[in-house]
Design a protein around this motif. Sequence first.
Motif, short mmCIF file in Angstrom:
data_model
loop_
_atom_site.label_atom_id
_atom_site.label_comp_id
_atom_site.label_asym_id
_atom_site.label_seq_id
_atom_site.Cartn_x
_atom_site.Cartn_y
_atom_site.Cartn_z
N GLY A 46 0.78 -1.22 0.00
CA GLY A 46 0.00 0.00 0.00
C GLY A 46 0.81 1.28 0.00
O GLY A 46 0.29 2.35 0.32
N ILE A 47 2.08 1.19 -0.37
CA ILE A 47 2.95 2.38 -0.34
C ILE A 47 2.52 3.38 -1.40
O ILE A 47 2.48 4.60 -1.15
CB ILE A 47 4.43 1.98 -0.52
N PHE A 48 2.17 2.90 -2.59
CA PHE A 48 1.70 3.82 -3.63
C PHE A 48 0.40 4.49 -3.19
O PHE A 48 0.22 5.70 -3.40
CB PHE A 48 1.49 3.07 -4.95
N ALA A 49 -0.50 3.73 -2.59
CA ALA A 49 -1.77 4.29 -2.13
C ALA A 49 -1.54 5.36 -1.05
O ALA A 49 -2.22 6.40 -1.03
CB ALA A 49 -2.67 3.18 -1.59
N GLU A 50 -0.58 5.11 -0.16
CA GLU A 50 -0.27 6.08 0.88
C GLU A 50 0.21 7.41 0.29
O GLU A 50 0.07 8.46 0.92
CB GLU A 50 0.81 5.53 1.82
N HIS A 51 0.77 7.35 -0.90
CA HIS A 51 1.24 8.57 -1.57
C HIS A 51 0.21 9.10 -2.57
O HIS A 51 0.55 9.91 -3.44
CB HIS A 51 2.57 8.29 -2.27
#
Length: 344
Positions: A46-51
């Motif tokens: 979920g790193i892309f979603a967090e950004h």
Amino acid sequence: MKKLIASAFALALAASSAVAQDLLPIRIGAAGAVDHAPVFAGVERGIFAEHGLDAEVVMYQSGVDMVNGLVNGAQEVNVMGSVPYLTGLARGFPLVLIGHLHGDPNRDAYSDNQSIIASAASGVGAGDIPALAGRRIGLPRGTGAEGFLLGVLGSAGLSEDDVELINVPPAELVTALNQGDVDAVAIWQPWGATAMTQVDGAVLVQAGGCPQCYDPGTILTTQQVVGDSPETLERFMAAFAESQAWVRANTEAAAEINMRWIQGVELETMVLALGSVSLDPRISTYTAEMYQAKTLPFLIGLGRVDAVFDPTDAIDTRFLAAAEASNPDAFADLESVPAERRAY
């Protein structure tokens, strides 16, 4: 109370919907390569979603198809090798380098993800490059693996004429080595590690260490995406740098994630392969200089490029600079780049 709960639930749903609408869509071209781990980890964790990104991975079998997909708008960014980037530029493709998938900004040679593995029957020992003379070497022709092999041979006073090169797709190299169709293979990860773990008596002749080679991984986009979607690229580069940092700190967990995206590779092999790659996104002055001094001359020799050219105009460091400024923790474990070598 029920009305209050229902109202709170409705507000939560509305907030969730608003957040979802704020996510910017991005499609990432990738392939079944161990060094693409930051893409896979960034999605699954979920790193892309967090950004603020709604990331979709578009998988490809070859670099040519991946570049065509990028240029034709099938995705906004690619992670891939340097050879397709430079050959694409030579053909007038509107490609832009915005970061490195893997590399080392402090070195003027880079081939860490490449290796040469020999069979026990070949009689070639560890580090014995001269013993490759007269041997049959399997590799995918016209790739970074060929550049690595020729560079290593050249450092030992050998040339292409001293060996027999056999064109073998990456996924078939282990079988070719097992069956004795070739005496050795030259290939990138995870296939080098696969050969070491699946071929009885396999010998690691050399891993990286080619002084004539410069083949870092690339993060590519196009001139149109740079012009139309700078905010998307800024979010992407920040997320990607964070994902790379997570993979560097969690090799085994990242290898387990890779297992769900790359078929036919055992966990032990994946961990071994991932540990040999330097996941550093930074661009230094070495990038443009060594492309001209080492990579492009190699491509000229293969007939893929007509002349050496300066790729500086096709390198945009603003998104990388923004990522490093906004999240220095994602770069904190990396060796600093001297001021005279910084490209941004």
